[in-house]
Structure formats: structure tokens, C-alpha cells
Design a protein around this motif. Sequence first.
Motif, PDB file in Angstrom:
ATOM      1  N   UNK A  64       0.823  -1.213   0.000  1.00  0.00           N
ATOM      2  CA  UNK A  64       0.000   0.000   0.000  1.00  0.00           C
ATOM      3  C   UNK A  64       0.856   1.262   0.000  1.00  0.00           C
ATOM      4  N   UNK A  65       1.908   1.246   0.798  1.00  0.00           N
ATOM      5  CA  UNK A  65       2.792   2.406   0.830  1.00  0.00           C
ATOM      6  C   UNK A  65       3.416   2.679  -0.527  1.00  0.00           C
ATOM      7  N   UNK A  66       3.851   1.619  -1.202  1.00  0.00           N
ATOM      8  CA  UNK A  66       4.451   1.779  -2.527  1.00  0.00           C
ATOM      9  C   UNK A  66       3.414   2.252  -3.541  1.00  0.00           C
ATOM     10  N   UNK A  67       2.212   1.668  -3.491  1.00  0.00           N
ATOM     11  CA  UNK A  67       1.151   2.074  -4.414  1.00  0.00           C
ATOM     12  C   UNK A  67       0.818   3.555  -4.245  1.00  0.00           C
ATOM     13  N   UNK A  68       0.712   4.005  -3.012  1.00  0.00           N
ATOM     14  CA  UNK A  68       0.365   5.405  -2.761  1.00  0.00           C
ATOM     15  C   UNK A  68       1.463   6.345  -3.253  1.00  0.00           C
ATOM     16  N   UNK A  69       2.720   5.918  -3.099  1.00  0.00           N
ATOM     17  CA  UNK A  69       3.834   6.725  -3.600  1.00  0.00           C
ATOM     18  C   UNK A  69       3.779   6.837  -5.120  1.00  0.00           C
ATOM     19  N   UNK A  70       3.534   5.700  -5.776  1.00  0.00           N
ATOM     20  CA  UNK A  70       3.446   5.691  -7.244  1.00  0.00           C
ATOM     21  C   UNK A  70       2.234   6.483  -7.703  1.00  0.00           C
ATOM     22  N   UNK A  71       1.120   6.355  -6.984  1.00  0.00           N
ATOM     23  CA  UNK A  71      -0.098   7.085  -7.350  1.00  0.00           C
ATOM     24  C   UNK A  71       0.123   8.590  -7.301  1.00  0.00           C
ATOM     25  N   UNK A  72       0.784   9.063  -6.254  1.00  0.00           N
ATOM     26  CA  UNK A  72       1.037  10.501  -6.124  1.00  0.00           C
ATOM     27  C   UNK A  72       1.898  11.009  -7.276  1.00  0.00           C
ATOM     28  N   UNK A  73       2.939  10.263  -7.609  1.00  0.00           N
ATOM     29  CA  UNK A  73       3.826  10.681  -8.693  1.00  0.00           C
ATOM     30  C   UNK A  73       3.105  10.626 -10.043  1.00  0.00           C
TER      31      UNK A  73
END
Length: 406
Positions: free
Chosen positions: A257-266
Motif C-alpha cells: 500500500x505504501x508503494x502504491x500510494x507513492x506511485x499514485x502521487x507521482x
Amino acid sequence: MPDSTPKLPSREFLAHIEQQISQAETLFKEGSLEAGLERVQSAVKDLDRVGVFGDVGLQVLEFRARMLGISGLAKLDRFDEMLREGAKMMDLLALDHPSSQRAELMTHLAFAYTQCGMSEQALRAAHVALQDGLQLKDRLLTAQALERLAMTYFAIGDGASAERFMFEALGYMDQHSPMYERVRRYSNALHLCCSLHDMYLQSGLEHLASAILRKVDGFVTEAEALRPELAGDYMGYMMRANLARWHRRCGRSQLARGAFLEVLAKSESAGWYAVRRPVLLELALMADAQGDGPVALELLTCVFEPGDLRVRDVVAIPTYRALERLYLASGQPDLAKVAQQGLAARQDRREKSAQAAQAQLPQLSTRIAEALAEADRARLDQVISGLREQRRQRKLKPPQDETWSG
């Protein structure tokens, strides 16, 4: 008497074409797919307008532009157009001997055929590319062809063959390969492993689903080590998303989830919808698994935003299925019907695309079959030449008296 020899385009024109191609490449890497395709198609039209006059340099430039256009069509799921463009490009190639251009074109045609459900033609095209890559001793072309074979076997449900060719493709990459291509190979391998895991689970093969996740351990460390090299790049974030998909299937939900949210923001800030949309789908599936249907529905509806940019079938189809299921579960049958209609429209379009390709391009399949026969013959000639050389070397060695011992 006036000179009838056609004039070659000026340096300014060539520089203009080079600039258009370069700009299109940049737009594709940034995820601006429609703009990139428009730019490269403009370059192709300019080349068609002036003609290439049999000039080798111009033909190479035209091939490069058209190949980039085919790549753009692939990213936009316009597979029947890919095949029509591929048929035109056959005329730019010599099909009677291996070449990097032929291998590159066949790799893209294999992808298009697979997406159109034409697995036999896809396998033929991929095998031509593989034979050319091996004969030219080009590790990148070989890896790309093996990857296409893996994808085709996955599409027809042969998980064992898909795994084998995928890992062979990784084996052909080394530290001398271009960084972008190395990251892309690992990213695609991660994506295919996750897809195989899901296919195995749906087939009730839990042991195979667990096994494919464990096999990723063999290359994920190296993949992670490469990611900082393309930290701000589109492909770097695509691999980051695929790593997160793997973590989710391994049960590491918080890390995923943390990685997905980081990718989503970018991806949202950069406008990378091809990255953003599958990440939203993954987050929605995570919310659904945790029993949070309303959040899952909200995330799923966001997949189709903005509405003027088409969602790729590989994302849209599972999204429609999830929407239909969740709307029914939440007592919203009218919205479930809308989702079902969206799914049916997508599937109908894919079927019609395949039918159009089969009806309009039979000669393309024939020419690929001819190229495969030629590639097989050339490969056999290479083997025979190697055997002859071995015999020649043996004849040069002094005879040994096998009866003597000392």
C-alpha cells in the motif's frame, strides 16, 4: 535536357524529422501516449509526402518512425491498426535474411496478434524474432522475443511455458544491456509473475500460485537495485508499481500500500495515466479484500477518469468485472448493469478487432510464415556450418594411437 533525378530532402528536413521522433520518444516515456503517437504519425506523413527515393538512410529513418508509431498504437490498444501498419512495413524489409529490423517488427506483431487472440500467428512472429536474435547474437532482441513468447503462452493458458520463456528472457539480459531495457524486462517479468499467480489461483492451483511468487525472489533483489537508476523516470515507477503488486500477493499489504500510494502521487502529478490506473485498480482490490466496499467502488470509478482518455483493456476489463460484482453486492443492480454493458462493449470490440485482422490481412500471416521458414532454414544452415567446422578441426588434429599406453 532537364535533370529528372529526384532531389533528396534537405538537412533541415531531416533534422525536423529527427526532432519529431525524439519528441515522440520523450512523450511516450513520460506517459503522454496520445501526444506521442500524434507527433510520430506527423513525422511519417512528412516522410510519405517527400518519399524516400530509395535512399538507405531515409529508409532507416522511416523504419524508425514507423516502429515508434507501432509502439504507440500498442500502448493505446489499437492492435488491428498495428497489424495494418506492420503489413506496410513488410515492404521496407528484406525477408530472406535475418536482420535486427525484422526481429523488432516481428516482436511487435507477436504482441498485436496475441492481443487479437490469434495465438498461432503470434507464435510464428515471435519465433522469427527469436531466430533472428539468436543468429545475430543480439541479446536484447533475443530477450524481447522470448518475452513475447512468454506472453503468448500465458494468453493461451500455458503457464509452464510462459514461466520458462520469461526466465529465459531474463537470462539474456546482462550488465551491458541498456539500463532502460533492463528495468523494463524486470518490470514485465514481475507483471507476468503476478498475472500467472492470479491465473493459477483462479484455476484452483494454489501450489503453483505460491511457487511462482517464490521464484520472483531469484531476481527481485537485482530489480530493486536497478530502480534508483531510473528513480524519476516513467519506467522506474512502472517497475515500482509491479514490485508492489508482487508484495501484495505475497501478503505484505502494508508495504504494498505504501508503494502504491507513492506511485499514485507521482503518476497523478506527472499525468502518467498508464501507471495511475492499474495502481487504482490494485488499491481497490485491496480495499475490497479488507471488506471496505464503498472505498473500493470509489477507487474503481476513478480508474476511468479523465473520461476523454481511453483506459487500456488490460485494466478496464478487470475493473468492469469488479464494479459489476461490488454494485450487485451493495444492492445497486442498475449500476451493475452499466458496468456489465461496459465490459461487454470492450470484449465485443476486441473480438471485432481480431475478426478484422483475420479478414483484412491474410497476406501478412502468409509472409510471416514465409519469414519463419527462411529463419528456420538460416538457423539450420548455421548449425550445419558449425558441424562442418567441427569436422574440419578434427581432421587437423594428429591421429592418436589408441592401442598405445605408457
